[in-house]
Design an enzyme around this catalytic site. Sequence first.
Site, mmCIF file in Angstrom:
data_model
loop_
_atom_site.group_PDB
_atom_site.id
_atom_site.type_symbol
_atom_site.label_atom_id
_atom_site.label_comp_id
_atom_site.label_asym_id
_atom_site.label_seq_id
_atom_site.Cartn_x
_atom_site.Cartn_y
_atom_site.Cartn_z
ATOM 1 C CD GLU A 90 2.967 13.945 10.498
ATOM 2 O OE1 GLU A 90 1.765 13.303 9.767
ATOM 3 O OE2 GLU A 90 3.915 13.580 9.869
ATOM 4 C CB CYS A 103 11.181 11.565 16.923
ATOM 5 S SG CYS A 103 11.887 12.439 15.471
ATOM 6 C CB CYS A 110 12.513 22.367 7.394
ATOM 7 S SG CYS A 110 14.161 23.023 7.755
ATOM 8 C CB CYS A 114 17.982 18.654 3.252
ATOM 9 S SG CYS A 114 18.825 19.832 4.564
ATOM 10 C CB CYS A 117 14.641 16.268 3.812
ATOM 11 S SG CYS A 117 13.432 16.675 5.515
ATOM 12 C CB SER A 216 22.330 16.363 9.589
ATOM 13 O OG SER A 216 21.301 15.860 10.338
ATOM 14 C CB CYS A 335 14.981 9.950 9.338
ATOM 15 S SG CYS A 335 15.534 9.619 10.864
#
Length: 360
Positions: A90, A103, A110, A114, A117, A216, A335
């Site tokens: 996306e 973005c 990933c 985290c 997320c 981050s 986010c």
Amino acid sequence: MKNLRDFTLEELEVLIKDLSEPIYRARQIFHWITCKLAKNFQEMTDLPKVLRYKLSENFSLSLPEVIEVKEDADKTIKLGLLLEDKEIIETVIIPEKDHYTLCVSTQVGCAMGCKFCLTGKLGFRRNLKVYEIISQVVWAKKILKERKTNLPLRNIVFMGMGEPLANLKNLIKSLKILAHPWGFNFSRKRLTVSTVGLVKEIEILGKEFPVALAVSLHAPTDEIRKTIMPIAHKYSINEILQAIKKFPRIKNGRITIEYLLLKGITDTTFCAKKLVELFKGLPIKINLIPFNPHPELPFERPSDKNIEEFQKFLLSHKILTTVRKSKGLGICAACGQLGAELIKNSFPNSVNKKTAVRTS
Ligand code: SAH
Ligand code: SF4
């Protein structure tokens, strides 16, 4: 067939030389496939027909298919792209006052896990190729052109699915294509790479192709960081600080520190004081990101009053601090929300269970 969108100008020049063509043809082709948004070789009318034919016989210019376009009430547009191996990524077009920001994703899923997320919850599936990263920009530009918007696509933030620095080689090639004056011609300070804090890769990026950097951090001590980000077991905050200090300061002379506000965990007075200790006097900007909640995530967003107080505290200690406004919440485009909805709907079994267990 190799996809020509994978090539930097320098690589195209080598290829054109091998075809015994004059070197300036590389520039023409590069210009067509980047800022002129050419879909095929036939459009390249300033190239000889024979060369166009030769290229089309040996190379592809294919783009991932757009399988979903969702628009939020706030005008944020999320695109779902289907890759050749049926993976889905996306990308999000975000309207700002006088421009658009895109973005961009760099991986399918990933590996960093985290805990706040959703993309992290999906686990890692694979790195994106250069042309898959670049295609997100091509599609965004095409769609904005179709909609006859007056505002330019000016900023690219690598804050979509994945950890950009874990796909460093393809990231750097993509940045070169995006920043090249004969390519998309983005200013380097308008290309922002956001990283979970991979210290070695930050150093390499700084040496090879520095752009604006956002880190981050999300917690002011290693102890707190370890509870929400597995990467904190590998790199300490001190190591991240050293890497930041050495990184070229491309944008307004500052590195951005992203700081997630999780209610009761990172929004406390203790955390605010620690942040001041860490950053007082350093050329940084803190961007506070209020947590975007989701039923699958075990955290809460602080109240607006708390967010404001946290910001005021940092400002009163002379630390430049902004609060990120989340856009695209209504379409799961904010986010940390990318990939989850689409991939789960299309491939209910695609969640990497091993990683999901580790991260939840
Ligand atoms: N992997 C990179 C870039 C992609 S994530 C990184 O972690 O920096 C982009 C930003 O969204 C990061 O700062 C990330 O921590 C933040 N984020 C992730 N989940 C979030 C959530 N639920 N709410 C708010 N921000 C989130
Ligand atoms: Fe990966 Fe970034 Fe999400 Fe962490 S916040 S899991 S690094 S995409």
